[in-house]
Design a protein around this motif. Structure first.
Motif, PDB file in Angstrom:
ATOM      1  N   MET A   1       0.949  -1.154   0.187  1.00  0.00           N
ATOM      2  CA  MET A   1       0.047   0.125  -0.040  1.00  0.00           C
ATOM      3  C   MET A   1       0.857   1.246  -0.021  1.00  0.00           C
ATOM      4  O   MET A   1       1.747   1.240   0.729  1.00  0.00           O
ATOM      5  N   ILE A   2       0.739   2.091  -0.919  1.00  0.00           N
ATOM      6  CA  ILE A   2       1.297   3.460  -0.951  1.00  0.00           C
ATOM      7  C   ILE A   2       0.492   4.491  -0.974  1.00  0.00           C
ATOM      8  O   ILE A   2      -0.806   4.303  -1.325  1.00  0.00           O
ATOM      9  N   SER A   3       0.879   5.720  -0.570  1.00  0.00           N
ATOM     10  CA  SER A   3      -0.263   6.851  -0.358  1.00  0.00           C
ATOM     11  C   SER A   3       0.119   7.873  -1.548  1.00  0.00           C
ATOM     12  O   SER A   3      -0.683   8.978  -1.533  1.00  0.00           O
ATOM     13  N   GLY A   4       0.853   7.426  -2.582  1.00  0.00           N
ATOM     14  CA  GLY A   4       1.077   8.440  -3.808  1.00  0.00           C
ATOM     15  C   GLY A   4       0.933   7.544  -5.079  1.00  0.00           C
ATOM     16  O   GLY A   4       0.538   6.465  -5.038  1.00  0.00           O
ATOM     17  N   GLN A   5       1.494   8.156  -6.053  1.00  0.00           N
ATOM     18  CA  GLN A   5       1.663   7.682  -7.517  1.00  0.00           C
ATOM     19  C   GLN A   5       2.724   6.739  -7.602  1.00  0.00           C
ATOM     20  O   GLN A   5       3.953   7.206  -7.167  1.00  0.00           O
ATOM     21  N   LEU A   6       2.427   5.549  -7.981  1.00  0.00           N
ATOM     22  CA  LEU A   6       3.573   4.760  -8.280  1.00  0.00           C
ATOM     23  C   LEU A   6       4.179   4.874  -9.689  1.00  0.00           C
ATOM     24  O   LEU A   6       3.403   5.067 -10.709  1.00  0.00           O
ATOM     25  N   PRO A   7       5.453   5.102 -10.065  1.00  0.00           N
ATOM     26  CA  PRO A   7       5.756   5.371 -11.307  1.00  0.00           C
ATOM     27  C   PRO A   7       5.677   4.334 -12.545  1.00  0.00           C
ATOM     28  O   PRO A   7       5.638   3.132 -11.866  1.00  0.00           O
ATOM     29  N   GLU A   8       5.155   4.722 -13.528  1.00  0.00           N
ATOM     30  CA  GLU A   8       4.688   3.789 -14.528  1.00  0.00           C
ATOM     31  C   GLU A   8       5.628   2.640 -14.957  1.00  0.00           C
ATOM     32  O   GLU A   8       5.172   1.640 -15.151  1.00  0.00           O
ATOM     33  N   GLU A   9       7.013   2.797 -14.922  1.00  0.00           N
ATOM     34  CA  GLU A   9       7.855   1.754 -15.087  1.00  0.00           C
ATOM     35  C   GLU A   9       7.659   0.640 -14.199  1.00  0.00           C
ATOM     36  O   GLU A   9       8.211  -0.584 -14.256  1.00  0.00           O
ATOM     37  N   TYR A  10       7.101   0.574 -12.899  1.00  0.00           N
ATOM     38  CA  TYR A  10       7.054  -0.388 -11.948  1.00  0.00           C
ATOM     39  C   TYR A  10       5.530  -0.898 -12.058  1.00  0.00           C
ATOM     40  O   TYR A  10       5.285  -2.130 -11.208  1.00  0.00           O
ATOM     41  N   ILE A  11       4.951  -0.658 -12.998  1.00  0.00           N
ATOM     42  CA  ILE A  11       3.529  -0.917 -13.155  1.00  0.00           C
ATOM     43  C   ILE A  11       3.088  -1.945 -14.195  1.00  0.00           C
ATOM     44  O   ILE A  11       3.524  -1.515 -15.565  1.00  0.00           O
ATOM     45  N   SER A  12       2.765  -3.004 -14.135  1.00  0.00           N
ATOM     46  CA  SER A  12       2.099  -3.982 -15.102  1.00  0.00           C
ATOM     47  C   SER A  12       1.553  -4.999 -14.706  1.00  0.00           C
ATOM     48  O   SER A  12       1.819  -5.800 -13.533  1.00  0.00           O
ATOM     49  N   SER A  13       0.298  -5.452 -15.170  1.00  0.00           N
ATOM     50  CA  SER A  13      -0.550  -6.638 -14.717  1.00  0.00           C
ATOM     51  C   SER A  13      -0.117  -7.865 -15.417  1.00  0.00           C
ATOM     52  O   SER A  13      -0.618  -8.986 -14.802  1.00  0.00           O
ATOM     53  N   THR A  14       0.878  -7.903 -16.337  1.00  0.00           N
ATOM     54  CA  THR A  14       1.255  -9.016 -17.104  1.00  0.00           C
ATOM     55  C   THR A  14       2.676  -9.319 -17.039  1.00  0.00           C
ATOM     56  O   THR A  14       3.101 -10.329 -17.032  1.00  0.00           O
ATOM     57  N   VAL A  15       3.454  -8.471 -16.563  1.00  0.00           N
ATOM     58  CA  VAL A  15       4.938  -8.703 -16.387  1.00  0.00           C
ATOM     59  C   VAL A  15       5.428  -9.347 -15.032  1.00  0.00           C
ATOM     60  O   VAL A  15       5.020  -8.559 -14.082  1.00  0.00           O
ATOM     61  N   LEU A  16       5.897 -10.482 -15.050  1.00  0.00           N
ATOM     62  CA  LEU A  16       6.340 -10.899 -13.625  1.00  0.00           C
ATOM     63  C   LEU A  16       7.152 -10.019 -12.936  1.00  0.00           C
ATOM     64  O   LEU A  16       8.228  -9.508 -13.700  1.00  0.00           O
ATOM     65  N   GLY A  17       7.191  -9.802 -11.591  1.00  0.00           N
ATOM     66  CA  GLY A  17       7.853  -9.022 -10.870  1.00  0.00           C
ATOM     67  C   GLY A  17       7.412  -7.465 -10.753  1.00  0.00           C
ATOM     68  O   GLY A  17       7.996  -6.961  -9.944  1.00  0.00           O
ATOM     69  N   LYS A  18       6.791  -7.089 -11.715  1.00  0.00           N
ATOM     70  CA  LYS A  18       5.997  -5.691 -11.399  1.00  0.00           C
ATOM     71  C   LYS A  18       4.743  -5.493 -10.650  1.00  0.00           C
ATOM     72  O   LYS A  18       4.191  -6.734 -10.409  1.00  0.00           O
ATOM     73  N   MET A  19       4.201  -4.374 -10.235  1.00  0.00           N
ATOM     74  CA  MET A  19       3.018  -4.338  -9.508  1.00  0.00           C
ATOM     75  C   MET A  19       2.010  -4.230 -10.183  1.00  0.00           C
ATOM     76  O   MET A  19       2.176  -3.505 -11.271  1.00  0.00           O
ATOM     77  N   LYS A  20       0.863  -4.285  -9.792  1.00  0.00           N
ATOM     78  CA  LYS A  20      -0.418  -3.856 -10.363  1.00  0.00           C
ATOM     79  C   LYS A  20      -1.244  -3.478  -9.478  1.00  0.00           C
ATOM     80  O   LYS A  20      -1.265  -3.621  -8.228  1.00  0.00           O
ATOM     81  N   LEU A  21      -2.211  -2.359 -10.123  1.00  0.00           N
ATOM     82  CA  LEU A  21      -3.212  -1.719  -9.154  1.00  0.00           C
ATOM     83  C   LEU A  21      -4.338  -2.665  -8.810  1.00  0.00           C
ATOM     84  O   LEU A  21      -4.962  -2.793  -9.734  1.00  0.00           O
ATOM     85  N   GLU A  22      -4.424  -2.896  -7.586  1.00  0.00           N
ATOM     86  CA  GLU A  22      -5.367  -3.718  -7.068  1.00  0.00           C
ATOM     87  C   GLU A  22      -6.765  -2.761  -6.808  1.00  0.00           C
ATOM     88  O   GLU A  22      -8.095  -3.216  -7.182  1.00  0.00           O
ATOM     89  N   HIS A  23      -6.652  -1.817  -5.994  1.00  0.00           N
ATOM     90  CA  HIS A  23      -7.436  -1.121  -5.255  1.00  0.00           C
ATOM     91  C   HIS A  23      -7.078   0.449  -5.191  1.00  0.00           C
ATOM     92  O   HIS A  23      -6.013   0.619  -4.826  1.00  0.00           O
ATOM     93  N   THR A  24      -8.152   1.257  -5.310  1.00  0.00           N
ATOM     94  CA  THR A  24      -7.982   2.738  -5.198  1.00  0.00           C
ATOM     95  C   THR A  24      -8.591   2.950  -3.907  1.00  0.00           C
ATOM     96  O   THR A  24     -10.034   2.578  -3.736  1.00  0.00           O
ATOM     97  N   ILE A  25      -8.180   3.346  -2.639  1.00  0.00           N
ATOM     98  CA  ILE A  25      -8.809   3.203  -1.297  1.00  0.00           C
ATOM     99  C   ILE A  25      -9.221   4.720  -0.918  1.00  0.00           C
ATOM    100  O   ILE A  25      -8.166   5.493  -1.156  1.00  0.00           O
ATOM    101  N   LYS A  26     -10.490   4.659  -0.653  1.00  0.00           N
ATOM    102  CA  LYS A  26     -10.649   6.013  -0.127  1.00  0.00           C
ATOM    103  C   LYS A  26     -10.337   6.111   1.521  1.00  0.00           C
ATOM    104  O   LYS A  26     -10.000   7.007   2.070  1.00  0.00           O
ATOM    105  N   GLU A  27     -10.526   4.984   2.095  1.00  0.00           N
ATOM    106  CA  GLU A  27     -10.129   4.737   3.665  1.00  0.00           C
ATOM    107  C   GLU A  27     -10.020   3.308   3.868  1.00  0.00           C
ATOM    108  O   GLU A  27     -10.490   2.474   3.378  1.00  0.00           O
ATOM    109  N   GLY A  28      -9.181   3.040   4.933  1.00  0.00           N
ATOM    110  CA  GLY A  28      -8.923   1.805   5.547  1.00  0.00           C
ATOM    111  C   GLY A  28      -8.710   1.511   6.959  1.00  0.00           C
ATOM    112  O   GLY A  28      -8.372   2.379   7.656  1.00  0.00           O
ATOM    113  N   ILE A  29      -9.235   0.380   7.221  1.00  0.00           N
ATOM    114  CA  ILE A  29      -9.013   0.123   8.745  1.00  0.00           C
ATOM    115  C   ILE A  29      -8.096  -1.019   8.965  1.00  0.00           C
ATOM    116  O   ILE A  29      -8.264  -2.263   8.555  1.00  0.00           O
ATOM    117  N   PHE A  30      -6.611  -0.794   9.403  1.00  0.00           N
ATOM    118  CA  PHE A  30      -5.847  -2.090   9.435  1.00  0.00           C
ATOM    119  C   PHE A  30      -5.800  -2.444  10.847  1.00  0.00           C
ATOM    120  O   PHE A  30      -5.021  -1.747  11.988  1.00  0.00           O
TER     121      PHE A  30
END
Length: 109
Positions: free
Chosen positions: A1-30
């Motif tokens: 979980m991060i509070s800002g924008q992740l650089p595009e070069e780290y994001i891919s839902s198909t490339v192994l080892g990269k991250m994908k956006l699962e949820h955009t969260i308004k509020e969370g209780i951890f």
């Protein structure tokens, strides 16, 4: 979980080892590791280790505030020698906050 924008070069839902956006969260209780509630605006996502049933935001708020939830679970076990499966329903399951690996960090609720 991060509070800002992740650089595009780290994001891919198909490339192994990269991250994908699962949820955009308004509020969370951890509450503790593997126990959380996320409000995503149009949907809610939650996880509660050891409990497969449904929980509400109020349940997570109660846990966050130190309450214990008295729940019921179904357990399955196998006897491989006899070739049988045993199912026990409505077994008591107490869910309470425990921190044995991490330090508590509370901001506000």
């Amino acid at each position: 979980m991060i509070s800002g924008q992740l650089p595009e070069e780290y994001i891919s839902s198909t490339v192994l080892g990269k991250m994908k956006l699962e949820h955009t969260i308004k509020e969370g209780i951890f509450v503790m590791p593997k126990v959380y509630y996320l409000d995503c605006g149009d949907s809610q996502v939650y996880k509660c280790k050891g409990y497969p049933g449904d929980l509400t935001r109020a349940d997570f708020e109660g846990l966050y505030n130190g309450e214990t939830l008295d729940l019921k679970v179904t357990k399955r076990s196998k006897d491989r020698v006899e070739g049988k499966v045993f199912i026990k329903s409505d077994l008591p399951y107490k869910l309470k906050v425990s921190f044995n690996k991490r330090e508590k960090v509370f901001d506000s609720l």
